[in-house]
Design a protein around this motif. Structure first.
Motif: not given
Length: 499
Positions: A63-66, A72-73, A105-114, A176-182
């Motif tokens: 669905l897109g990490r951002k 999740g937050v 929902i939030a935590s793995p997405t946060a790590l993947a955003l790195i 500040v975060l950029h959306e990832s490709a779905r």
């Protein structure tokens, strides 16, 4: 700013595992928990967190990490508000479980955003170092924050405090975060449900055994149900076209070993915080604030060790830090097995805690980096989710096992202490014990300390198992060191070529 937002979210999610520990005696009194059921205040959160992390990572990929991160937050903040308003044990446990969903929902997405924000090499290594330090030190920070909030305000503020943090993170993330490709795909709801329910059954079985014994029908039924559910989960993952647990991730020897080390490390971490918190408050007589301060050296040493490891990883590789870290944890826990009712914090607690925290910091950086090495971007969410799952599920499972060890040892010690107490007690003391079933403090401290020290024996065995995996399973090649220095391109995962 992106790293700040990601790290702040991870800090909020991780510290909530331990921030409640300081408040457990107050929660027990306010909401009428039994001693054994009190561990569910921790496990209700970690089980849903760990059980749904894999689905959370997949959701971010699809669905897109951002947007998934922000949702999740927000859910985490709402659940924290509901938990702070809870009027009974059931409401609090439900809110804690919902917190776990938001964290998953939030935590793995946060790590993947790195992985999508920082290029592989030194920049990403430093970002992982920050993330790992927050992940490892967040538990101790939670204990300190919990002590301050309980001492100065009320136990409910350990939950209310998350609300403004969640609002801040959600607002900053949208900027500040950029959306990832779905990515195309589907949600493996069956896998998530089976794994979560299976782990709940397994943890409940251990906790039930600590209360009712191993021959209790409900204890045996829980273990049987867990075995069936987890077997069905494994079968589902093998047949699902897009499982939440891609089994090919375990085909890599180093990654599989990394997950195993994280599992055993989490088993020891959760137990150390839980039982040592009980010991310093109930036996040493620390106030909530002083108990929180007692764990401040953990945060300091984790940060120092994580920074040291992140700087030297490109030169020496992760294996030496995995082995050294696990050894330090084993030494620290082995040292803690010597505590008794005459122990003092400076002589018997501070040293073991510092050694254990050093081991935590050394391991978290290397484990985080190895788990995501050579993983395609489209599966980084699943890979990070699996690493976090090992941490949360390992913590829940380890705590339940250690609670069982603690309960068994405590009952054996009580069987010795109660007759001795009754022989020396006066009529009033004897009548009070027969009415309440509770020993006076000096006798109760002996029982508690015996259970805690025995639990630390079992916890040290977990870290020994992690060290054995690091020695005999992890194999780092020269090409891995080159990649850590930023001179190598990630290798596609199995099955990716030609797609």
């Amino acid at each position: 700013m992106a790293l700040f937002v990601i790290a702040l979210c991870q800090l909020m999610v991780v510290l909530d595992v331990t921030i409640v520990n300081i408040a457990l005696p107050h929660i027990q009194t306010a909401l009428d928990f039994s001693t054994e059921s009190l561990s569910w205040v921790v496990s209700a959160y970690t089980l849903t967190f760990g059980g749904l992390l894999l689905l959370g990572g997949r959701t971010g990929d699809i669905l897109g990490r951002k947007r998934v991160f922000v949702f999740g937050v927000a859910l985490f903040g709402l659940a924290s508000l509901l938990g702070g308003l809870a009027q009974n044990a059931g409401q609090l446990l439900a809110a804690r479980a919902l917190q776990g969903v938001g964290g998953a929902i939030a935590s793995p997405t946060a790590l993947a955003l790195i992985t999508t924000t920082f290029r592989e090499g030194p920049a990403r290594n430093r970002a992982f170092g920050v993330f790992a330090a927050v992940s490892a030190g967040g538990g101790a920070i939670g204990l300190l924050a919990g002590g301050v909030l309980v001492e100065w305000l009320d136990w409910r503020w350990i939950l209310f405090v998350n609300v403004p943090i969640a609002v801040l993170v959600a607002l900053l993330a949208s900027r500040v975060l950029h959306e990832s490709a779905r990515r195309p795909g589907h949600f493996d709801l069956a896998g998530a449900l089976l794994s979560t329910l299976g782990m709940v059954g397994l943890v409940y079985g251990f906790i039930r055994a600590s209360q009712e014994g191993w021959r209790d029908g409900l204890t045996l039924g829980s273990f049987a149900a867990a075995a069936v559910l987890l077997t069905l989960f494994a079968l589902n993952e093998r047949r699902s076209p897009q499982p939440i647990t891609p089994l090919h991730m375990f085909a890599d020897r180093n990654r599989a070993g990394t997950y195993g080390i994280m599992l055993f490390l989490a088993c020891s971490i959760f137990g150390m915080f839980f039982f040592l918190t009980l010991f310093v408050q109930n036996v040493l007589g620390f106030s909530p604030l002083r108990a929180g301060l007692a764990f401040l050296p953990v945060s300091v040493m984790v940060a120092v060790a994580a920074g040291f490891a992140s700087q030297l990883l490109p030169r020496f590789g992760p294996k030496p830090f995995m082995i050294t870290g696990a050894t330090c944890c084993a030494v620290g826990l082995g040292w803690l097995t010597r505590i008794d009712v005459d122990s003092t914090y400076p002589e018997n607690v501070l040293g073991p805690v510092v050694v254990f925290a050093t081991g935590m910091g050394l391991q978290f950086v290397s484990l985080t980096l190895m788990a995501l090495s050579n993983v395609a971007d489209r599966e980084s969410g699943a890979a990070s989710g699996l690493l976090n799952t090992m941490q949360q599920v390992g913590g829940s499972l380890g705590l339940s096992i250690l609670v069982t060890v603690f309960g068994t040892a405590s009952r054996h010690e009580a069987a010795v202490r109660v007759p001795a107490f009754l022989e020396t007690a006066g009529p009033a003391q004897r009548a009070l014990f027969l009415r309440t079933g509770q020993l006076p403090k000096p006798w109760a401290d002996q029982v508690l300390t015996s259970g805690v020290s025995t639990a630390f024996v079992a916890a040290s065995l977990f870290t020994v198992a992690g060290a054995a995996i690091a020695v005999f399973v992890i194999q780092v090649r020269p090409s891995d060191l080159a990649r850590l220095q930023g001179n190598h391109t990630p290798t596609p995962v199995a099955g990716e070529k030609g797609r």
